[in-house]
Design an enzyme around this catalytic site. Sequence first.
Site, PDB file in Angstrom:
ATOM      1  N   HIS A  90       5.934  -0.907  -2.737  1.00  0.00           N
ATOM      2  CA  HIS A  90       5.460  -0.162  -3.911  1.00  0.00           C
ATOM      3  C   HIS A  90       5.613   1.339  -3.743  1.00  0.00           C
ATOM      4  CE1 HIS A  90       2.764  -3.783  -5.289  1.00  0.00           C
ATOM      5  NE2 HIS A  90       4.055  -4.005  -5.422  1.00  0.00           N
ATOM      6  N   PRO A 137     -11.959 -11.370   1.767  1.00  0.00           N
ATOM      7  CA  PRO A 137     -13.306 -11.854   1.424  1.00  0.00           C
ATOM      8  C   PRO A 137     -13.286 -12.819   0.245  1.00  0.00           C
ATOM      9  CG  PRO A 137     -13.226  -9.422   1.411  1.00  0.00           C
ATOM     10  CD  PRO A 137     -11.831  -9.906   1.636  1.00  0.00           C
ATOM     11  N   CYS A 171      13.415  11.781  -8.752  1.00  0.00           N
ATOM     12  CA  CYS A 171      13.793  12.222 -10.098  1.00  0.00           C
ATOM     13  C   CYS A 171      13.285  11.245 -11.157  1.00  0.00           C
ATOM     14  CB  CYS A 171      15.319  12.302 -10.169  1.00  0.00           C
ATOM     15  SG  CYS A 171      15.924  12.826 -11.779  1.00  0.00           S
ATOM     16  N   ASN A 218       0.818  -1.214   0.000  1.00  0.00           N
ATOM     17  CA  ASN A 218       0.000   0.000   0.000  1.00  0.00           C
ATOM     18  C   ASN A 218       0.849   1.261   0.000  1.00  0.00           C
ATOM     19  OD1 ASN A 218      -2.024  -1.795   0.077  1.00  0.00           O
ATOM     20  ND2 ASN A 218      -2.556  -1.485   2.227  1.00  0.00           N
ATOM     21  N   VAL A 219       0.376   2.211  -0.784  1.00  0.00           N
ATOM     22  CA  VAL A 219       1.101   3.481  -0.912  1.00  0.00           C
ATOM     23  C   VAL A 219       0.352   4.591  -0.155  1.00  0.00           C
ATOM     24  CG1 VAL A 219       2.197   2.872  -3.102  1.00  0.00           C
ATOM     25  CG2 VAL A 219      -0.064   3.930  -3.144  1.00  0.00           C
ATOM     26  N   SER A 270      -4.798  -9.341  -3.720  1.00  0.00           N
ATOM     27  CA  SER A 270      -5.207 -10.281  -4.768  1.00  0.00           C
ATOM     28  C   SER A 270      -3.996 -11.026  -5.345  1.00  0.00           C
ATOM     29  CB  SER A 270      -5.914  -9.520  -5.887  1.00  0.00           C
ATOM     30  OG  SER A 270      -5.011  -8.619  -6.489  1.00  0.00           O
TER      31      SER A 270
HETATM   32  P1  OAD Z   1      -6.179  -5.403  -5.250  1.00  0.00           P
HETATM   33  O1  OAD Z   1      -7.181  -4.296  -5.479  1.00  0.00           O
HETATM   34  O2  OAD Z   1      -5.649  -6.139  -6.410  1.00  0.00           O
HETATM   35  O3  OAD Z   1      -6.820  -6.486  -4.295  1.00  0.00           O
HETATM   36  C1  OAD Z   1      -7.479  -6.122  -3.101  1.00  0.00           C
HETATM   37  C2  OAD Z   1      -7.759  -7.363  -2.296  1.00  0.00           C
HETATM   38  O4  OAD Z   1      -8.365  -6.959  -1.075  1.00  0.00           O
HETATM   39  C3  OAD Z   1      -8.699  -8.353  -2.978  1.00  0.00           C
HETATM   40  O5  OAD Z   1      -8.217  -9.672  -2.801  1.00  0.00           O
HETATM   41  C4  OAD Z   1     -10.026  -8.143  -2.230  1.00  0.00           C
HETATM   42  O6  OAD Z   1     -10.808  -9.331  -2.165  1.00  0.00           O
HETATM   43  C5  OAD Z   1      -9.500  -7.772  -0.854  1.00  0.00           C
HETATM   44  N1  OAD Z   1     -10.430  -6.977  -0.020  1.00  0.00           N
HETATM   45  C6  OAD Z   1     -11.404  -6.124  -0.412  1.00  0.00           C
HETATM   46  N2  OAD Z   1     -12.030  -5.591   0.653  1.00  0.00           N
HETATM   47  C7  OAD Z   1     -11.405  -6.116   1.753  1.00  0.00           C
HETATM   48  C8  OAD Z   1     -11.584  -5.964   3.167  1.00  0.00           C
HETATM   49  N3  OAD Z   1     -12.506  -5.153   3.672  1.00  0.00           N
HETATM   50  N4  OAD Z   1     -10.758  -6.651   4.004  1.00  0.00           N
HETATM   51  C9  OAD Z   1      -9.815  -7.496   3.510  1.00  0.00           C
HETATM   52  N5  OAD Z   1      -9.605  -7.669   2.179  1.00  0.00           N
HETATM   53  C10 OAD Z   1     -10.385  -6.994   1.321  1.00  0.00           C
HETATM   54  O7  OAD Z   1      -5.049  -4.763  -4.362  1.00  0.00           O
HETATM   55  P2  OAD Z   1      -3.587  -5.306  -4.100  1.00  0.00           P
HETATM   56  O8  OAD Z   1      -3.560  -6.791  -4.019  1.00  0.00           O
HETATM   57  O9  OAD Z   1      -3.007  -4.519  -2.985  1.00  0.00           O
HETATM   58  O10 OAD Z   1       0.608  -2.035  -7.327  1.00  0.00           O
HETATM   59  O11 OAD Z   1      -2.895  -4.875  -5.419  1.00  0.00           O
HETATM   60  C11 OAD Z   1      -1.564  -5.098  -5.518  1.00  0.00           C
HETATM   61  C12 OAD Z   1      -0.922  -4.030  -6.271  1.00  0.00           C
HETATM   62  O12 OAD Z   1      -1.519  -3.902  -7.529  1.00  0.00           O
HETATM   63  C13 OAD Z   1      -1.041  -2.639  -5.691  1.00  0.00           C
HETATM   64  O13 OAD Z   1      -0.144  -2.343  -4.685  1.00  0.00           O
HETATM   65  C14 OAD Z   1      -0.745  -1.827  -6.876  1.00  0.00           C
HETATM   66  C15 OAD Z   1      -1.724  -2.514  -7.725  1.00  0.00           C
HETATM   67  O14 OAD Z   1      -1.630  -2.301  -8.973  1.00  0.00           O
HETATM   68  C16 OAD Z   1       1.300  -1.042  -7.852  1.00  0.00           C
HETATM   69  O15 OAD Z   1       0.891   0.096  -7.865  1.00  0.00           O
HETATM   70  C17 OAD Z   1       2.621  -1.462  -8.392  1.00  0.00           C
END
Ligand code: OAD
Length: 258
Positions: free
Chosen positions: A112, A224, A120, A93-94, A199
């Site tokens: 990330h 979930p 830069c 998370n950012v 995810s």
């Molecule tokens: P995603 O949006 O891909 O996935 C979010 C996850 O959180 C999913 O598995 C959902 O089921 C779950 N979720 C949703 N609501 C929730 C809740 N209340 N409690 C627990 N889980 C919940 O986000 P990330 O996996 O973080 O990268 O995505 C990974 C990376 O892809 C990000 O950091 C970013 C993105 O593109 C970059 O920017 C390089």
Amino acid sequence: MELVLFLTGAGISAESGIPTFRGPEGYWQIGSRNYRPTELATFAAFREMPSEVWGWYLYRRGVCLAAEPNPAHVALVRLERAIGERFHLITQNVDGLHLRAGHDPERVYRIHGDLHSFRCMEDCSFDVHPIPDDLGPKWEKGRLPTADELERLRCKHCGALGRPHVLFFDESYNEELSYFESARRKAFDADALFVVGTSFATNLPNQLAAIAETRGIPLYIIDPEPGPYARLAEASGGGYFQGSAVELLPPLIEREID
Ligand code: OAD
């Protein structure tokens, strides 16, 4: 309890009101075209339309600054305070909410980057600089930065335009900016891996799960959606817990602390 490693993704901040990446709110309109984050959050897009990409990131920064850490973030801080250096957190998370909840920054690898810094765009150094306080808060959706605002986002060393300090989709992990080796090493040292709200769409988180599997340590997943590793978690001696981070993480941590 020995070294406990946590990996978090956008899901842990969902209940703070920050949309996840792959949820339905992810689109962004520029002119008449809708972009997905995977198209816009790229170095190629930044080079072609830096002002538009900065507008998107400053808006997102404003959303994150207006959000508050939720009970799942707070529970992790409580665990860190209870077990000290046996705790480590790797986050995709950012949004900055883990640090705002009160962690020791030394124990949080932000693989990330973060939305509150820039660096830069020509990579003249790895130095990161804070984004000025007034760029982001209450940023209107769709507003582009002015020429003066972009001037304030220039590299302090060489004067090239600055870029958001985030890992773009067309970039790879490295140690200097994304703690690639350090994060992998933590997975090799960990006695248990807890994953909350991801995810597994990016490379390093998949590697961490694979390391956990190879080493045979317990893997716990809270999400979930079952995702690609729920069955592995069930078989590992850990478990897959279906539900939200705020509902499930605080009681799990209370049990760990006792
Ligand atoms: P995603 O949006 O891909 O996935 C979010 C996850 O959180 C999913 O598995 C959902 O089921 C779950 N979720 C949703 N609501 C929730 C809740 N209340 N409690 C627990 N889980 C919940 O986000 P990330 O996996 O973080 O990268 O995505 C990974 C990376 O892809 C990000 O950091 C970013 C993105 O593109 C970059 O920017 C390089």
